[in-house]
Design a protein around this motif. Sequence first.
Motif, mmCIF file in Angstrom:
data_model
loop_
_atom_site.group_PDB
_atom_site.id
_atom_site.type_symbol
_atom_site.label_atom_id
_atom_site.label_comp_id
_atom_site.label_asym_id
_atom_site.label_seq_id
_atom_site.Cartn_x
_atom_site.Cartn_y
_atom_site.Cartn_z
ATOM 1 N N MET A 87 0.842 -1.202 0.000
ATOM 2 C CA MET A 87 0.000 0.000 0.000
ATOM 3 C C MET A 87 0.871 1.244 0.000
ATOM 4 N N ASN A 88 0.648 2.107 -0.966
ATOM 5 C CA ASN A 88 1.347 3.393 -1.019
ATOM 6 C C ASN A 88 0.304 4.484 -1.219
ATOM 7 N N ILE A 89 0.110 5.307 -0.198
ATOM 8 C CA ILE A 89 -0.963 6.295 -0.199
ATOM 9 C C ILE A 89 -0.423 7.685 -0.520
ATOM 10 N N ILE A 90 -1.063 8.343 -1.477
ATOM 11 C CA ILE A 90 -0.790 9.752 -1.731
ATOM 12 C C ILE A 90 -2.091 10.528 -1.563
ATOM 13 N N LEU A 91 -1.971 11.806 -1.234
ATOM 14 C CA LEU A 91 -3.131 12.683 -1.108
ATOM 15 C C LEU A 91 -3.119 13.698 -2.235
ATOM 16 N N ARG A 92 -4.285 13.978 -2.763
ATOM 17 C CA ARG A 92 -4.435 15.004 -3.796
ATOM 18 C C ARG A 92 -5.851 15.543 -3.737
ATOM 19 N N ASN A 93 -6.104 16.603 -4.496
ATOM 20 C CA ASN A 93 -7.459 17.130 -4.568
ATOM 21 C C ASN A 93 -8.333 16.249 -5.466
ATOM 22 N N GLU A 94 -9.596 16.193 -5.123
ATOM 23 C CA GLU A 94 -10.550 15.455 -5.937
ATOM 24 C C GLU A 94 -10.694 16.128 -7.307
ATOM 25 N N MET A 95 -10.898 15.322 -8.330
ATOM 26 C CA MET A 95 -11.157 15.814 -9.678
ATOM 27 C C MET A 95 -12.555 15.401 -10.105
ATOM 28 N N ILE A 96 -13.061 16.041 -11.144
ATOM 29 C CA ILE A 96 -14.423 15.757 -11.603
ATOM 30 C C ILE A 96 -14.607 14.275 -11.918
ATOM 31 N N LYS A 97 -13.599 13.673 -12.508
ATOM 32 C CA LYS A 97 -13.694 12.262 -12.886
ATOM 33 C C LYS A 97 -13.798 11.339 -11.672
ATOM 34 N N ASP A 98 -13.486 11.859 -10.495
ATOM 35 C CA ASP A 98 -13.513 11.057 -9.265
ATOM 36 C C ASP A 98 -14.883 11.020 -8.606
ATOM 37 N N HIS A 99 -15.818 11.856 -9.042
ATOM 38 C CA HIS A 99 -17.026 12.099 -8.268
ATOM 39 C C HIS A 99 -17.787 10.829 -7.900
ATOM 40 N N TYR A 100 -18.097 9.993 -8.873
ATOM 41 C CA TYR A 100 -18.876 8.793 -8.558
ATOM 42 C C TYR A 100 -18.083 7.850 -7.659
ATOM 43 N N GLU A 101 -16.800 7.701 -7.924
ATOM 44 C CA GLU A 101 -15.976 6.802 -7.110
ATOM 45 C C GLU A 101 -15.940 7.268 -5.658
ATOM 46 N N VAL A 102 -15.829 8.575 -5.457
ATOM 47 C CA VAL A 102 -15.808 9.114 -4.095
ATOM 48 C C VAL A 102 -17.159 8.931 -3.418
ATOM 49 N N GLU A 103 -18.223 9.189 -4.136
ATOM 50 C CA GLU A 103 -19.558 9.003 -3.561
ATOM 51 C C GLU A 103 -19.772 7.552 -3.151
ATOM 52 N N ASN A 104 -19.343 6.623 -3.982
ATOM 53 C CA ASN A 104 -19.486 5.211 -3.643
ATOM 54 C C ASN A 104 -18.600 4.828 -2.460
ATOM 55 N N LEU A 105 -17.401 5.409 -2.412
ATOM 56 C CA LEU A 105 -16.494 5.178 -1.273
ATOM 57 C C LEU A 105 -17.164 5.599 0.035
ATOM 58 N N ILE A 106 -17.712 6.809 0.036
ATOM 59 C CA ILE A 106 -18.364 7.317 1.247
ATOM 60 C C ILE A 106 -19.573 6.461 1.604
ATOM 61 N N ARG A 107 -20.291 6.002 0.607
ATOM 62 C CA ARG A 107 -21.430 5.106 0.853
ATOM 63 C C ARG A 107 -20.958 3.818 1.513
ATOM 64 N N GLU A 108 -19.875 3.237 1.010
ATOM 65 C CA GLU A 108 -19.336 2.016 1.594
ATOM 66 C C GLU A 108 -18.849 2.252 3.022
ATOM 67 N N ALA A 109 -18.221 3.401 3.253
ATOM 68 C CA ALA A 109 -17.652 3.701 4.573
ATOM 69 C C ALA A 109 -18.726 3.876 5.637
ATOM 70 N N PHE A 110 -19.886 4.424 5.245
ATOM 71 C CA PHE A 110 -20.888 4.791 6.245
ATOM 72 C C PHE A 110 -22.173 3.965 6.177
ATOM 73 N N TRP A 111 -22.241 3.014 5.275
ATOM 74 C CA TRP A 111 -23.489 2.239 5.145
ATOM 75 C C TRP A 111 -23.788 1.488 6.439
ATOM 76 N N ASN A 112 -24.954 1.729 6.992
ATOM 77 C CA ASN A 112 -25.409 1.106 8.250
ATOM 78 C C ASN A 112 -24.513 1.442 9.440
#
Length: 220
Positions: free
Chosen positions: A1-26
Amino acid sequence: MNIILRNEMIKDHYEVENLIREAFWNYYTPACADHYLVHIMRECETFIPSLDIVAVDTDANDKIVGSSMCVKSHIKGDDGCKYDIVTLGPIGVLPEYQNRGIGALLLDRSKVIAKELGYKAIVLCGDPDYYRRHEFVPAEQYLIRNSDNMFMDGLQVCQLENETISGMSGIYIENPVYNIDEDKVKEFDTNFPTKEIISGIKMQKRFEQLAGKVRPAVLK
């Protein structure tokens, strides 16, 4: 695992929304609304783009594994002044990547950027047991109350400047973007794979209790 941080881009929107859904579901509640919150926050006039951060695993084909977002809110000071502050959240990490320090990386980067932007404090509603390990303290320590003029255990503050923010005591006015229409959440959720909705789990009960831990403010 190699983690980098960057700003979100438009192409990331659905992936980020799904990530947050997975993180907080139930997690806090049955199902979740956080992915819809992320969706509408980007169009909010008080959204802070430079604090829209994603964590990317470059060893997994640049998979986005964590996300944090912020908006501008304010404190209605007891001295009659208005103090602009940052509200952080949602902040989430994919379940399979949790407990690896990714949330801490997102928090630390957010604090650095918010300070560079001139903000003196970050406020959030969350689990004190977690956030106190990351320089957050109860808002009550600075006589900061919720909109009902109550001290609230879940309301946490991180001071970003060396000088004290005690002069900012007052009512925390949460950004209205957090007032979510549940019907719109259900409609938005149809864009994602169907998931089982579970109620009554231990973590939901804990956060229900935490949300109920409020008490009248007694100012000294």
